[in-house]
Motif scaffolding. Sequence first.
Motif, PDB file in Angstrom:
ATOM      1  N   THR A 329       0.859  -1.058  -0.140  1.00 43.15           N
ATOM      2  CA  THR A 329       0.114   0.008   0.010  1.00 43.15           C
ATOM      3  C   THR A 329       0.966   1.178   0.186  1.00 43.15           C
ATOM      4  OG1 THR A 329      -1.738  -1.210   1.217  1.00 43.15           O
ATOM      5  CG2 THR A 329      -1.852   1.551   1.276  1.00 43.15           C
ATOM      6  N   ALA A 330       1.881   1.500   0.909  1.00 41.90           N
ATOM      7  CA  ALA A 330       2.837   2.535   1.000  1.00 41.90           C
ATOM      8  C   ALA A 330       3.525   2.853  -0.438  1.00 41.90           C
ATOM      9  CB  ALA A 330       3.776   2.310   2.025  1.00 41.90           C
ATOM     10  N   LEU A 331       4.113   1.617  -0.909  1.00 47.21           N
ATOM     11  CA  LEU A 331       4.623   1.677  -2.195  1.00 47.21           C
ATOM     12  C   LEU A 331       3.750   2.379  -3.434  1.00 47.21           C
ATOM     13  CD1 LEU A 331       6.868  -1.450  -2.640  1.00 47.21           C
ATOM     14  CD2 LEU A 331       7.532   0.764  -2.021  1.00 47.21           C
ATOM     15  N   GLY A 332       2.584   1.874  -3.268  1.00 44.51           N
ATOM     16  CA  GLY A 332       1.630   2.437  -4.430  1.00 44.51           C
ATOM     17  C   GLY A 332       1.319   3.944  -4.062  1.00 44.51           C
ATOM     18  N   ASP A 333       1.176   4.231  -2.800  1.00 43.33           N
ATOM     19  CA  ASP A 333       0.769   5.534  -2.371  1.00 43.33           C
ATOM     20  C   ASP A 333       1.901   6.568  -2.708  1.00 43.33           C
ATOM     21  OD1 ASP A 333      -1.708   4.853  -1.727  1.00 43.33           O
ATOM     22  OD2 ASP A 333      -1.582   4.746   0.389  1.00 43.33           O
ATOM     23  N   MET A 334       3.326   6.063  -2.249  1.00 47.18           N
ATOM     24  CA  MET A 334       4.436   6.784  -2.530  1.00 47.18           C
ATOM     25  C   MET A 334       4.721   7.091  -3.952  1.00 47.18           C
ATOM     26  SD  MET A 334       7.149   6.058   0.307  1.00 47.18           S
ATOM     27  CE  MET A 334       7.375   4.322   0.415  1.00 47.18           C
ATOM     28  N   ASP A 335       4.566   6.390  -4.732  1.00 43.84           N
ATOM     29  CA  ASP A 335       4.673   6.198  -6.345  1.00 43.84           C
ATOM     30  C   ASP A 335       3.612   7.312  -6.743  1.00 43.84           C
ATOM     31  OD1 ASP A 335       6.514   4.368  -6.411  1.00 43.84           O
ATOM     32  OD2 ASP A 335       4.995   2.870  -7.025  1.00 43.84           O
ATOM     33  N   ALA A 336       2.188   7.382  -6.197  1.00 47.50           N
ATOM     34  CA  ALA A 336       1.352   8.386  -6.614  1.00 47.50           C
ATOM     35  C   ALA A 336       1.841   9.685  -6.117  1.00 47.50           C
ATOM     36  CB  ALA A 336      -0.079   8.002  -6.101  1.00 47.50           C
ATOM     37  N   ALA A 337       2.518   9.798  -4.852  1.00 51.92           N
ATOM     38  CA  ALA A 337       3.048  11.292  -4.351  1.00 51.92           C
ATOM     39  C   ALA A 337       4.268  11.486  -5.216  1.00 51.92           C
ATOM     40  CB  ALA A 337       3.411  10.835  -2.903  1.00 51.92           C
TER      41      ALA A 337
END
Length: 414
Positions: A329-337
């Motif tokens: 989840t964090a990797l997906g959200d950080m990629d979005a950021a």
Amino acid sequence: MRVSTTQIFQTGIDQIQRNQAELNRTSLQLGSGERILTPSDDPSGATQTNQFERIIKATEQYQRNIDNSQPRLQQQESLMQSGTDALQRARELVIAGNNDSQTDETRRYQANELRQLRDELFEIANTRDPNGEYIFAGTNSLEQPFKQDGEGTVRYEGAEGTGSVREVEISPTRTVPVGDTGADVFMNVPENDGRTTAEVTNREADSLLIVDKAEVYDVRELDREEYTIEFAEDGAGGITYSVLDENGDAIEGRDGDLLEDQPFVPGESIDFAGRSVTISGDPVDGDEVVSRPAVNKDIFSTLDDIIAALEEGTGTREARANLATATNTALGDMDAAIENFNDIRADVGSRLKTMDDQSELNEDRLLDLETAVSEIRDLDYAEAISRFNQQQVALQAAQQTYSETSRLSLFDFI
């Protein structure tokens, strides 16, 4: 015709005064370098000059707007790069923390470094420009935009919505935003791919369920509904899953089959309603995963969530599964950021390019206008000096003539 002595004297004086006035005017022109000293000298030229000077002053103001705004945008671009670097480092730490070679102690070290990166991002978000104004506060630039409460939750208190960003005019027809709000940069970051995501909403004891990814396979079928993936025992030692809508009814999958009591295969995607959810690990009876539309999430809570998961450690199967899911989840959200940072940085670069281009246009326009004004107003020194000499001779002649004439009187002939 009778000519009186008084008339002779007055005519001579008038001629001398006219010559003196013309000589004085030419002298002032030579001293100022301007041909038009008063509007009456050239009404048409004076009108054109005034019009051009108004345009010159406006263009100079546009140029000052550019000169004052560019450093602020350049500073924001630099801050966006620093933020991207921090998120890239955070991403590396998250990937390392999910590796089985790590221990709970090393994961705590990684969590501490992530916390420092979070604090760095918080400082970036509250950066001021050389004038003491906050870069990411929008029009409310004198107030600190980001604050933390006692629990460490970050709140944005800057300007938001329409008119929240200051805009400057760089030409009569072009305006450029000078910055972006902290809400757009740090807070309103779409989850995952910005369209859909999945999360564990119920995890039973000894569950090793891991949500690997959530993505869209057909945007035409994608809706804004939430669906629940429920896991259950099949009575023969296996695990099945069902995909239920908000009413609790099973729905059809991508191939048209009803997704009810389907055998679970770890790592095999579950496709329905235009979306695809990949789950691995070892779910147990009662586990639930919700597939829902993505919403906005701030980068601070994204980091807080993965920090908490790293600090929890992997002492149990549930904790290990939680860390793996939190990592994905964090990797997906950080990629979005990071993508959001890059998009905003690219937009800032586009604005800077626009200002550079307009600056060149303004300089060319100023040169053309000043040349036009010079041609109308400036003095031709060669012509003026020649005229000055002629007027000097005329004045001397008038003075000499008056001197000779003033000696004549009718009484000299009696």
